[in-house]
Design a protein around this motif. Structure first.
Motif, short mmCIF file in Angstrom:
data_model
loop_
_atom_site.label_atom_id
_atom_site.label_comp_id
_atom_site.label_asym_id
_atom_site.label_seq_id
_atom_site.Cartn_x
_atom_site.Cartn_y
_atom_site.Cartn_z
N ILE A 49 -7.16 -1.63 -0.19
CA ILE A 49 -6.53 -2.96 0.01
C ILE A 49 -7.17 -4.12 -0.79
N ARG B 75 -10.86 -9.21 5.14
CA ARG B 75 -10.16 -7.88 4.69
C ARG B 75 -10.05 -7.43 3.26
N MET C 250 0.80 -1.51 -0.01
CA MET C 250 0.07 -0.14 0.37
C MET C 250 1.42 1.34 0.22
N PHE D 59 -13.46 -1.64 2.65
CA PHE D 59 -12.29 -0.73 3.38
C PHE D 59 -11.29 -0.34 2.07
N GLU E 80 -3.40 5.58 0.36
CA GLU E 80 -4.18 4.52 0.54
C GLU E 80 -4.18 4.42 1.51
N TYR F 73 -11.29 5.72 6.48
CA TYR F 73 -12.20 4.80 6.44
C TYR F 73 -12.84 4.28 7.74
N SER F 74 -11.36 3.65 8.72
CA SER F 74 -11.77 3.47 9.85
C SER F 74 -12.09 4.30 10.77
N TYR G 6 -7.89 4.10 4.39
CA TYR G 6 -7.56 2.86 4.73
C TYR G 6 -7.96 4.11 6.17
#
Length: 598
Positions: A552, A542, A456, A549, A460, A467-468, A464
């Protein structure tokens, strides 16, 4: 509650008398009405339903190695389901009673894992504990849930062959031919008693399209999962044409119309849409969301008919009861009324036949999970892991990082920093000071995920983390903070990921998407640049798109099909000692305008 030995617990003895009092009105069969002058005679059909039993046979918490209990005093397990089913069948002797399940059966407890991983039924030829238990109950049909595919198709196929009843999944088709991979539906001829003609009950099974993402490694190129709504629209008319007087659907999908994977695949939770859009359905038993929906009616837009929906919670805590009143006019059956209620398994004892059928397998599982794997120098708890960087999650990250870093030796990625992702799967996980057993590790990592890794970029990684961070509610600086209410209830704990290998702040006073206010290389003040490259250790769920997400879902640079739980056990056994000094790095925190929340 009842222990696996079948002996009543103290609470069960206390509630047994009460259960005898309340069970009457809860489960009494509605008698057929006497035919009045000029009125057609009425008959009744009862359908019982379970879903998301997830490997629970006994009322037992394997992670704590004691009788299951929660704050609501729910009980779990199909041994208790069996008792309710037996009661209702006895009360309705001579009348039609069907028993269905809406899927997610063979995954979820150490009992189920043991006979999929430690002593897989594909190697030993043993009958799976969930096959033993459900065969005692003698279901009429079950639907395959997405977790049925977790252990590969050979184990799933063998489990289906061990069942004494059909396993349905109409929308799972063979990738090359498009032909059904499993039985799509059954039409059962049942007697309503009183000399009435037989009733033909059509039962259609629909599994979840998310299998294509969540178990891609097991099904890619072999199975395709079609839209549940379109599949129902295809098969309901076929079932009616082939004589089904009443059509029931057993669907492994929720009713909110929203998918965890966006629009990458057909809808994950379309049950209400099926009822609304597909004519000819009388009722839907559904699961997947682990909710308790006692009775819900959805009007079909074509016919105006009310479709009955019900979801019986999870783990065998509840049993849906649907009651249908029918009349026969001019050679055709008509449903004149329908209604659903919910039965609670904490009102009954475990069925001794189910206990006898599975007890030896339960005992072997209990012996396995009580093996000591290491000694912990201090108590390590996951209670605060959602909002505070804790050593017990870094234990997961340490093992994942070490495994992937070793595998990168000699590869083009050998020089890249290795990050690791972990989620707080359990709020109750605990490594006690002293002996740590397999059950303790299993309680920390409750899913059968395998370890993978991808490359990644810095951009990215930031996206990520943003988003989390939507997991948290927005809390203004200075506003009171209640740890119990800090998260958005719409986002489950397993969809909140933390990273090791980078240092970062999440500002929960800022809007979603603007919360990563610091992101640095580990142990430095050097900001992570968008173009920086990292190897990121992550679980297969995931990496394959589970949770939606960003950044990924890409080609792995590591995928040795090693189960993360077993890697944790192996690491602990090899070290002999679990010491936070060997792995804990406090690298992230929640802040508000730069001020730590905790």
């Amino acid at each position: 509650m009842t222990s696996p030995s079948g002996m009543p617990s103290r609470r069960q003895l206390l509630t047994g008398a009460a259960a005898a009092v309340v069970a009457g009105p809860l489960v009494a069969a509605a008698p057929a009405q006497a035919a009045g002058h000029g009125q057609p005679k009425t008959y009744d059909l009862t359908v019982l339903g379970t879903s998301d039993t997830h490997g629970n046979v006994f009322n037992w918490d394997y992670y704590r190695d004691k009788e299951y209990d929660d704050s609501a005093h729910n009980d779990v397990g199909v041994a208790k389901v069996a008792t309710l089913v037996n009661q209702i069948r006895a009360e309705r002797k001579g009348k039609a009673t069907l028993v269905l399940d809406a899927g997610d059966t063979i995954q979820g407890t150490p009992l189920a894992t043991f006979y999929a991983k430690q002593e897989p039924i594909t190697s030993t030829g043993q009958r799976h504990p969930m096959a033993r238990a459900m065969n005692v109950i003698d279901y009429d049909a079950i639907t395959l849930g997405n977790h049925e595919f977790n252990y590969g198709l050979p184990l799933l196929d063998l489990w289906i062959r061990q069942l004494g009843f059909p396993a349905l999944a109409a929308n799972a088709v063979k990738a090359r031919s498009g032909k059904p991979a499993f039985t799509p539906y059954v039409i059962k001829k049942v007697s309503l008693g009183h000399g009435a003609p037989s009733l033909r009950v059509g039962i259609l099974g629909l599994t979840n399209p998310g299998v294509a993402i969540w178990d891609k490694a097991n099904v890619e190129g072999r199975l395709r999962f079609e839209d549940m709504i379109a599949t129902a629209a295809k098969y309901v008319p076929i079932m009616r044409d082939r004589g089904a007087d009443i059509v029931l659907i057993s669907a492994h999908g929720g009713d909110n119309g929203v998918s965890s994977y966006g629009d990458l695949l057909p809808n994950e939770n379309p049950t209400a849409l099926i009822a609304q859009q597909v004519p000819g359905i009388d009722a839907i038993l559904f699961g997947h969301a682990h909710n308790e929906v006692v009775e819900k009616f959805v009007a079909n837009t074509t016919t105006g008919e009310q479709v009955l929906l019900s979801e019986p919670s999870k783990w065998g805590q509840r049993v849906t009861r649907m009651d249908f009143t029918l009349t026969r006019d001019r050679g055709r059956w008509q449903v004149t009324a329908k209604h659903a209620t919910m039965l609670n398994t904490n009102t009954v004892v475990e069925d001794p036949k189910v206990v006898a059928a599975v007890k030896a397998q339960h005992d072997k599982t209990v012996a396995y999970i009580n093996q000591v794997v290491a000694t912990s120098v201090v108590e390590l708890s996951a209670e605060q892991s959602r909002y505070v960087d804790t050593p017990i999650l870094d234990f997961i990250n340490k093992v994942q990082t070490d495994t992937v870093a070793a595998a990168m030796t000699g590869t083009p990625q050998a020089g890249l920093p290795v990050l690791s992702i972990a989620a707080p799967f359990s709020r109750t996980a605990l490594f006690p000071a002293g002996d740590v057993k397999i059950k303790d590790v299993a309680g920390l990592y409750i899913y059968d995920n395998t370890l993978e890794a991808v490359v990644m970029s810095g951009a990215e990684v930031r996206a990520y983390l943003e988003y989390s961070a939507k997991y948290f509610r927005t809390l203004a600086p200075g506003a009171p903070v209640d740890p119990a209410a800090i998260s958005d209830p719409a986002v489950p704990d397993y969809n909140y990921d933390t990273f090791s290998g980078v240092d970062y702040d999440l500002d929960i006073s800022k809007p979603v998407g603007q919360r990563v206010t610091a992101l640095h290389h580990a142990g430095t003040t050097t900001p992570v640049a968008d173009t920086d490259q990292f190897v990121v250790a992550v679980n297969n769920y995931r990496r394959s798109g589970g949770g939606g997400f960003p950044g990924i879902v890409k080609t792995q640079v590591y995928n040795a099909q090693q189960e993360i739980r077993q890697l944790l056990i192996d690491w602990a056994q090899a070290k002999g000692v679990i010491d936070p000094a060997d792995f804990f790095q406090q690298n992230w925190r929640l802040v508000r305008e730069g001020v730590p929340v905790f």
